[in-house]
Write a protein that holds these residues in place. Structure first.
Motif, PDB file in Angstrom:
ATOM      1  N   GLN A 567      31.676-103.940 -49.979  1.00 60.15           N
ATOM      2  CA  GLN A 567      32.297-102.810 -50.669  1.00 60.15           C
ATOM      3  C   GLN A 567      33.818-102.884 -50.516  1.00 60.15           C
ATOM      4  O   GLN A 567      34.562-102.693 -51.477  1.00 60.15           O
ATOM      5  CB  GLN A 567      31.774-101.482 -50.118  1.00 60.15           C
ATOM      6  CG  GLN A 567      32.316-100.272 -50.877  1.00 60.15           C
ATOM      7  CD  GLN A 567      32.075 -98.959 -50.152  1.00 60.15           C
ATOM      8  OE1 GLN A 567      32.275 -98.861 -48.945  1.00 60.15           O
ATOM      9  NE2 GLN A 567      31.646 -97.946 -50.885  1.00 60.15           N
ATOM     10  N   ASN A 571      35.077-103.551 -54.039  1.00 59.14           N
ATOM     11  CA  ASN A 571      35.280-102.227 -54.640  1.00 59.14           C
ATOM     12  C   ASN A 571      35.989-101.296 -53.651  1.00 59.14           C
ATOM     13  O   ASN A 571      35.445-100.278 -53.231  1.00 59.14           O
ATOM     14  CB  ASN A 571      33.904-101.653 -55.039  1.00 59.14           C
ATOM     15  CG  ASN A 571      34.023-100.468 -55.954  1.00 59.14           C
ATOM     16  OD1 ASN A 571      34.961-100.346 -56.730  1.00 59.14           O
ATOM     17  ND2 ASN A 571      33.052 -99.561 -55.877  1.00 59.14           N
ATOM     18  N   THR A 573      38.708 -99.287 -53.839  1.00 54.97           N
ATOM     19  CA  THR A 573      39.379 -98.039 -54.213  1.00 54.97           C
ATOM     20  C   THR A 573      38.621 -97.346 -55.337  1.00 54.97           C
ATOM     21  O   THR A 573      37.724 -97.915 -55.942  1.00 54.97           O
ATOM     22  CB  THR A 573      40.823 -98.311 -54.683  1.00 54.97           C
ATOM     23  OG1 THR A 573      40.780 -99.192 -55.818  1.00 54.97           O
ATOM     24  CG2 THR A 573      41.659 -98.944 -53.593  1.00 54.97           C
ATOM     25  N   ASP A 575      37.361 -93.221 -57.150  1.00 55.82           N
ATOM     26  CA  ASP A 575      36.762 -91.938 -56.791  1.00 55.82           C
ATOM     27  C   ASP A 575      35.627 -92.173 -55.807  1.00 55.82           C
ATOM     28  O   ASP A 575      34.830 -93.104 -55.978  1.00 55.82           O
ATOM     29  CB  ASP A 575      36.203 -91.240 -58.039  1.00 55.82           C
ATOM     30  CG  ASP A 575      37.311 -90.746 -58.962  1.00 55.82           C
ATOM     31  OD1 ASP A 575      38.466 -90.710 -58.509  1.00 55.82           O
ATOM     32  OD2 ASP A 575      37.020 -90.424 -60.124  1.00 55.82           O
ATOM     33  N   GLN A 576      35.536 -91.311 -54.806  1.00 55.24           N
ATOM     34  CA  GLN A 576      34.498 -91.520 -53.800  1.00 55.24           C
ATOM     35  C   GLN A 576      34.015 -90.192 -53.236  1.00 55.24           C
ATOM     36  O   GLN A 576      34.666 -89.155 -53.362  1.00 55.24           O
ATOM     37  CB  GLN A 576      35.013 -92.401 -52.660  1.00 55.24           C
ATOM     38  CG  GLN A 576      36.130 -91.772 -51.826  1.00 55.24           C
ATOM     39  CD  GLN A 576      36.614 -92.691 -50.719  1.00 55.24           C
ATOM     40  OE1 GLN A 576      36.900 -93.854 -50.964  1.00 55.24           O
ATOM     41  NE2 GLN A 576      36.693 -92.165 -49.506  1.00 55.24           N
ATOM     42  N   GLU A 578      31.831 -88.944 -49.559  1.00 56.74           N
ATOM     43  CA  GLU A 578      31.245 -89.393 -48.290  1.00 56.74           C
ATOM     44  C   GLU A 578      30.088 -88.486 -47.929  1.00 56.74           C
ATOM     45  O   GLU A 578      30.236 -87.269 -47.837  1.00 56.74           O
ATOM     46  CB  GLU A 578      32.288 -89.367 -47.172  1.00 56.74           C
ATOM     47  CG  GLU A 578      31.726 -89.914 -45.857  1.00 56.74           C
ATOM     48  CD  GLU A 578      32.770 -90.035 -44.771  1.00 56.74           C
ATOM     49  OE1 GLU A 578      32.381 -90.183 -43.606  1.00 56.74           O
ATOM     50  OE2 GLU A 578      33.980 -89.972 -45.089  1.00 56.74           O
ATOM     51  N   ILE A 583      30.292 -93.968 -47.393  1.00 52.22           N
ATOM     52  CA  ILE A 583      31.180 -93.716 -48.530  1.00 52.22           C
ATOM     53  C   ILE A 583      30.558 -94.325 -49.782  1.00 52.22           C
ATOM     54  O   ILE A 583      30.265 -95.522 -49.834  1.00 52.22           O
ATOM     55  CB  ILE A 583      32.575 -94.327 -48.293  1.00 52.22           C
ATOM     56  CG1 ILE A 583      33.298 -93.583 -47.166  1.00 52.22           C
ATOM     57  CG2 ILE A 583      33.409 -94.284 -49.572  1.00 52.22           C
ATOM     58  CD1 ILE A 583      34.604 -94.207 -46.749  1.00 52.22           C
ATOM     59  N   PHE A 584      30.330 -93.479 -50.790  1.00 57.77           N
ATOM     60  CA  PHE A 584      29.868 -93.944 -52.098  1.00 57.77           C
ATOM     61  C   PHE A 584      31.050 -93.867 -53.051  1.00 57.77           C
ATOM     62  O   PHE A 584      31.730 -92.842 -53.133  1.00 57.77           O
ATOM     63  CB  PHE A 584      28.712 -93.080 -52.604  1.00 57.77           C
ATOM     64  CG  PHE A 584      27.453 -93.223 -51.801  1.00 57.77           C
ATOM     65  CD1 PHE A 584      26.579 -94.270 -52.041  1.00 57.77           C
ATOM     66  CD2 PHE A 584      27.148 -92.315 -50.795  1.00 57.77           C
ATOM     67  CE1 PHE A 584      25.418 -94.412 -51.296  1.00 57.77           C
ATOM     68  CE2 PHE A 584      25.991 -92.444 -50.045  1.00 57.77           C
ATOM     69  CZ  PHE A 584      25.118 -93.499 -50.296  1.00 57.77           C
ATOM     70  N   ARG A 585      31.268 -94.968 -53.788  1.00 58.39           N
ATOM     71  CA  ARG A 585      32.468 -95.077 -54.618  1.00 58.39           C
ATOM     72  C   ARG A 585      32.072 -95.448 -56.047  1.00 58.39           C
ATOM     73  O   ARG A 585      31.074 -96.162 -56.255  1.00 58.39           O
ATOM     74  CB  ARG A 585      33.359 -96.168 -54.003  1.00 58.39           C
ATOM     75  CG  ARG A 585      34.800 -96.127 -54.397  1.00 58.39           C
ATOM     76  CD  ARG A 585      35.605 -97.107 -53.546  1.00 58.39           C
ATOM     77  NE  ARG A 585      35.984 -96.537 -52.264  1.00 58.39           N
ATOM     78  CZ  ARG A 585      36.018 -97.220 -51.118  1.00 58.39           C
ATOM     79  NH1 ARG A 585      35.693 -98.496 -51.095  1.00 58.39           N
ATOM     80  NH2 ARG A 585      36.367 -96.621 -50.000  1.00 58.39           N
ATOM     81  N   CYS A 586      32.817 -94.983 -57.010  1.00 59.71           N
ATOM     82  CA  CYS A 586      32.579 -95.380 -58.400  1.00 59.71           C
ATOM     83  C   CYS A 586      32.574 -96.909 -58.497  1.00 59.71           C
ATOM     84  O   CYS A 586      33.485 -97.564 -57.988  1.00 59.71           O
ATOM     85  CB  CYS A 586      33.665 -94.821 -59.318  1.00 59.71           C
ATOM     86  SG  CYS A 586      33.290 -93.194 -59.931  1.00 59.71           S
ATOM     87  N   ASP A 588      30.173 -98.803 -57.198  1.00 58.83           N
ATOM     88  CA  ASP A 588      29.277 -99.359 -56.175  1.00 58.83           C
ATOM     89  C   ASP A 588      27.919 -99.718 -56.765  1.00 58.83           C
ATOM     90  O   ASP A 588      27.377 -98.997 -57.611  1.00 58.83           O
ATOM     91  CB  ASP A 588      29.047 -98.343 -55.044  1.00 58.83           C
ATOM     92  CG  ASP A 588      30.136 -98.389 -53.984  1.00 58.83           C
ATOM     93  OD1 ASP A 588      30.891 -99.369 -53.960  1.00 58.83           O
ATOM     94  OD2 ASP A 588      30.221 -97.438 -53.188  1.00 58.83           O
ATOM     95  N   HIS A 640      23.626 -98.839 -50.333  1.00 54.93           N
ATOM     96  CA  HIS A 640      24.414 -99.843 -51.048  1.00 54.93           C
ATOM     97  C   HIS A 640      23.564-101.099 -51.225  1.00 54.93           C
ATOM     98  O   HIS A 640      22.714-101.406 -50.381  1.00 54.93           O
ATOM     99  CB  HIS A 640      25.685-100.180 -50.269  1.00 54.93           C
ATOM    100  CG  HIS A 640      26.729 -99.112 -50.371  1.00 54.93           C
ATOM    101  ND1 HIS A 640      27.146 -98.377 -49.285  1.00 54.93           N
ATOM    102  CD2 HIS A 640      27.438 -98.640 -51.429  1.00 54.93           C
ATOM    103  CE1 HIS A 640      28.065 -97.508 -49.677  1.00 54.93           C
ATOM    104  NE2 HIS A 640      28.250 -97.646 -50.969  1.00 54.93           N
TER     105      HIS A 640
END
Length: 716
Positions: A567, A571, A573, A575-576, A578, A583-586, A588, A640
Motif C-alpha cells: 500500500q 498507493n 496518498t 482520501d482515506q 482508518e 488505513i483504507f485508501r481510495c 486500494d 487489503h
C-alpha cells in the motif's frame, strides 16, 4: 495517580480488539498537545477526557501520559462540540454541517438532535432525508454506546459492539445476561474464550452445565475450521477438558445431554468409534450422499448420441482434435448421470469441457455452468463461451428466509450442471448445490484433486472420487503447447515430489526463483518486483495483473505486512479512512472475507476502493462490474488484497503471481500448498525466498487427513 483533563483533538490509533488507543489531547494548562495512551470502550474527537495515570518519558516518542482509567463525556465547548459532530460518530453530518449546526444551536445542539430533531430543518442544506439520517444515526450511536460500556466493562472489545447491536438490537444486554455463550455462536470474531470471560463475570461457574455444553460445541466448531466434518468422541472430550479445565467425566455427561437434546449428533464408525457431529454438518453429509445416489440412479436426460460422429463433428467445428485420453473421458462423462473430470494444469480439462458443452447444446440440453468464486466463474465463462455463475448467485439467496431460492422443492431449471474448481467447495455449499439439482439432470464435477482442499469442512472432490461409485476420468497427459510452459511442467514436477527447474542467468522463462535469505530483504525485493521490474520487463500493471500469494497472514512475509508495504509502495496518498487499526485508501485493492448475501458479495471477492465519503461515513467499492456501498463500520469484513494467502487464491488465476517462501512459514509448507500457488499463474510465476523452504514444501506430503464419512455414505 496523576490526573489529566482535556479535549481529544485527534485519535492517532485505536485497536478495536482491546480498546487500546493513542490520543492527542488539548490540556487547558498546556500550549502543546499531550499524547495519552490507555484503553477506552469508545473515543471520539472533540470529547472531553478525564484520565488517571502517570506521566513518563518514552525513549522514542517523548513525554506521554499513561492512563490507568479513562472516562469520556460529550464536550461542552463550541469547538469541542463541532469537532465531536464532525467525526464519523454521527453519520450524515461531517465538517460542513457540524459547523452549521453549532452556529445555529450552540451548546443546545445535542438536545435538539435528541429531543427536538424537527428544528434541524432550520439549518441550511438539511432536508427531511438528512434530518432522518442524523436522528437515526444519533439514536443508534446512543444505544451502541450503552452496549459498548456494558461489554467493555465485561472484557469485550469495542469492534464487536456494532456487530452485537446489529444482531440483537435493543435486546443485546438482556440476551447476553441470559446466555453469554450465544456470542460465540452468533457473532463472527467473538470466540468462546471471550464469551466465557463475560459469563464468569456474570456469575456462571466453571463447572456449570451451560458452560460445559457451550465449550464442547465450541471445541467441535474449532475442529471443523480445520476441515473435519466430525471428531472422535474421546478426543473431543479431551480437547474440551483441556480448554475448560474441568473433569472429563463431567464433560462426558454434558456431551450425552447435548446429544440427547439434539445439539450434537453421535455416529458409530468401524474405524473411529463414536464420531461427534454438529447437526448441520451431519445433515449436509447424509443429504449430499443421498441426493447424489438418487440422481445417479436415473436415466441420462440426453438422447442417444453417436459419439464417434459427435467427436468428429466437434473437431470439425472447433478446429482442435481431442487426444485419445480426452475422447475416452468425453464418452464416459457424456453418458453418466454423475461424473468427474480431474487432472492438473495443461492436461486439457478446459478443452474437454468445451467439447462436452458443444455436444450437449447441439442436442438442445439446458446446461448450467458454475464455480465457487467470482474469478473462477468469470474464467469458466471466457473459456466455454457460456455464462457461468458463482454457486451463490446460481442458487439465489433469499434475504426473507435466510436461505437459497433454489432447493429440492424449487430446483434449478437445467438438464446438465457443470461445476468447475470442485476441489475448493466445502460440504455445506456442496449439499446446498446438489440438493437444488433436479433428479432428472446430470452433474459433471471438474477440478484438480491434488490442489488444497476447501477452506471449510470436507474434501468433496476427493471423497466422490474415492467412493468408486461414479464415473471418474483422470487426465494426466500434458499437451505440447502446455509443456513449453515452465509454470505447468514445474507444477507437475512438484506434484510428483521433484524440485522445480528454473532458468539460468540470462535465460527466459515464465517461472523464476529468487534466493533471499533475510525476510526483510525479500519484502523489499517483492515490492521492487511489483512496482518496477515486472511492469518494465513484462509490461504488466502492478495493481491489476500482479498478485502476491503467501502461505500465512503473520510474519514479515505474511499477508498483513506485505499489504502494508505494498500500500505504501503503490498507493501512498489519497482520501482515506482508518478503521480497526487499518488505513483504507481510495485505489486500494481489497478482498471481502465473509459472505454478505444482502450485498451479494462473497468470501474471496476482490474489489477496488472507488470513493470515500467521510461526511456520510460510506465507502464505495467496485467488485467486478458493480459498485457497492459500505458503512465505515463494516470495513472489518475487508482485508487489503495486494497480498493474499494461497488458500484464499483457490479457484482464481492471475497473469503474474509472486510467491514468498521462507522457513518462517514452516508450519504451512507442504506440497499441495506450493502446487496450488504455482498453478494460479497464467503467464508468470516468481518464487522469492530460500531453497530450504522450497525443498521443505516439495517434500512435505503429510497434510492433515480430514475426518469425513461422505465416501462411506456414498458406498452404502
Amino acid at each position: 495517580m496523576d490526573k489529566l483533563d482535556g479535549q481529544i483533538e485527534r485519535v492517532v490509533f485505536l485497536n478495536e480488539e482491546n480498546g487500546f488507543c493513542v490520543l492527542r489531547v488539548k490540556i487547558r494548562s498546556q500550549k502543546e498537545l499531550a499524547t495519552v495512551t490507555g484503553s477506552s470502550p469508545n473515543v471520539n474527537e472533540g470529547e472531553w477526557l478525564t484520565a488517571d495515570g502517570e506521566w513518563f518519558n518514552d525513549p522514542r516518542h517523548g513525554r506521554q501520559f499513561k492512563a490507568e482509567n479513562m472516562r469520556t463525556t460529550r464536550p461542552d465547548t463550541l469547538e469541542g462540540i463541532e469537532k465531536y459532530l464532525a467525526s464519523d460518530l454521527v453519520k450524515g453530518i461531517g465538517k460542513e454541517y457540524a459547523s452549521r449546526l453549532v452556529k445555529k444551536f450552540g451548546r443546545d445542539v445535542f438536545d435538539v438532535i435528541e429531543n427536538n430533531s424537527a428544528k434541524l430543518l432550520q439549518v441550511e442544506g438539511i432536508g427531511k432525508l438528512r434530518k432522518e439520517r442524523i436522528k437515526q444515526a444519533w439514536d443508534e450511536q446512543k444505544s451502541i454506546r450503552q452496549i459498548m460500556s456494558f461489554l467493555f466493562s465485561h472484557g469485550i472489545s469495542t469492534s464487536k459492539a456494532f456487530r452485537i447491536h446489529k444482531k440483537y438490537g435493543e435486546r443485546a444486554i438482556e440476551v447476553l445476561q441470559r446466555d453469554p455463550y450465544c456470542l460465540a455462536r452468533d457473532i463472527r470474531g467473538i470466540g468462546f474464550l471471550m464469551a466465557d470471560g463475560i459469563a464468569m463475570k456474570l456469575g456462571i461457574t466453571k463447572e456449570a452445565p451451560l458452560r460445559a455444553r457451550a465449550g464442547l460445541e465450541y471445541t467441535l466448531n474449532e475442529i471443523t475450521l480445520q476441515g473435519h466434518c466430525a471428531y472422535p468422541r474421546n478426543d473431543l472430550i479431551s480437547k474440551a477438558a483441556e480448554l475448560l479445565e474441568v473433569d472429563t467425566s463431567r464433560l462426558a455427561s454434558s456431551l450425552d445431554a447435548s446429544i440427547q437434546a439434539g445439539q450434537l449428533i453421535s455416529v458409530e464408525n468401524a474405524e473411529h468409534g463414536a464420531l461427534i457431529y454438529l447437526p448441520t454438518l451431519y445433515q449436509a453429509e447424509c443429504g449430499l450422499a443421498a441426493r447424489l445416489k438418487q440422481i445417479n440412479g436415473g436415466d441420462h436426460p440426453c438422447p442417444e448420441i453417436d459419439l464417434d460422429r459427435a467427436i468428429d463433428w466437434v473437431a470439425e467445428r472447433s478446429g482442435f482434435e481431442l487426444a485419445t485420453s480426452q475422447q475416452k473421458a468425453l464418452r464416459q462423462s457424456i453418458r453418466s448421470k454423475v461424473a468427474v473430470v480431474t487432472g492438473g494444469p495443461g492436461v486439457g480439462k478446459t478443452t474437454l469441457v468445451q467439447s462436452i458443452l458443444m455436444i450437449l447444446r447441439a442436442k438442445k440440453m439446458r446446461v448450467l455452468c458454475c464455480a465457487p468464486t467470482g474469478r473462477a466463474a468469470k474464467r469458466m465463462s471466457e473459456s466455454t463461451g457460456m455464462e457461468a455463475k458463482t454457486i451463490h448467485r446460481l442458487l439465489q439467496y433469499n434475504p426473507g428466509t435466510g436461505g437459497f431460492v433454489h432447493r429440492s422443492d424449487n430446483p434449478l431449471e437445467c438438464d446438465v450442471l457443470i461445476i468447475d474448481e470442485c476441489s475448493m467447495i466445502d460440504l455445506p455449499l456442496a449439499f446446498q448445490l446438489v440438493n437444488a439439482v433436479p433428479l432428472h439432470a446430470a452433474i459433471l464435477f471438474v477440478g484438480d484433486a491434488d490442489q488444497l482442499p476447501s477452506v471449510g469442512p470436507g474434501r468433496i472432490l476427493q471423497d466422490i472420487i474415492s467412493s468408486n461409485q461414479f464415473t471418474v476420468s483422470h487426465l494426466s497427459e500434458v499437451f505440447r503447447q502446455a509443456a513449453s510452459s515452465k509454470i505447468i511442467t514445474n507444477a507437475h514436477a512438484i506434484n510428483q515430489g521433484h524440485m522445480p527447474q528454473f532458468p539460468k542467468d540470462g535465460e527466459s522463462s515464465d517461472c523464476y526463483f529468487i534466493e533471499s535469505e533475510e525476510p526483510e530483504v525479500a519484502v523489499a525485493m517483492i515490492a521492487k518486483l511489483v512496482r518496477e521490474s515486472i511492469p518494465k520487463r513484462f509490461g504488466m500493471k502492478p495493481m491489476e495483473e500482479i498478485q502476491i500469494l503467501t502461505p500465512m497472514q503473520k510474519g514479515a512475509l505474511g499477508a498483513r505486512n506485505l499489504n502494508a508495504t505494498m500500500q505504501q509502495s503503490l498507493n501512498p496518498t489519497g482520501d482515506q479512512v482508518e478503521r480497526f487499526g487499518t488505513i483504507f485508501r481510495c485505489g486500494d485493492r481489497v478482498m471481502q472475507t465473509e459472505n454478505d448475501y444482502d450485498k451479494e458479495i462473497y468470501n474471496g471477492d476482490l474489489g477496488y476502493i472507488e470513493t470515500i465519503d467521510l461526511e456520510a461515513s460510506e465507502v464505495s467499492i467496485r467488485f467486478e462490474n458493480r459498485s457497492i456501498l459500505f458503512d465505515v463500520r463494516e470495513l472489518d469484513s475487508l482485508l487489503h488484497a495486494y497480498a493474499i494467502t494461497i488458500h484464499k487464491s483457490q479457484g482464481s488465476e492471475y497473469p503474474a503471481v509472486i510467491i514468498p517462501l521462507h522457513t518462517q512459514h514452516y508450519i504451512m509448507l507442504q506440497r499441495t500448498l506450493i502446487y496450488t500457488a504455482i498453478t494460479r499463474a497464467k503467464k508468470l510465476a516468481i518464487l522469492v525466498g530460500t531453497t530450504k523452504a522450497l525443498q521443505l514444501a516439495v517434500s512435505q506430503t503429510l497434510s492433515k487427513n480430514r475426518t469425513t464419512l461422505l465416501a462411506e455414505h456414498l458406498q452404502k
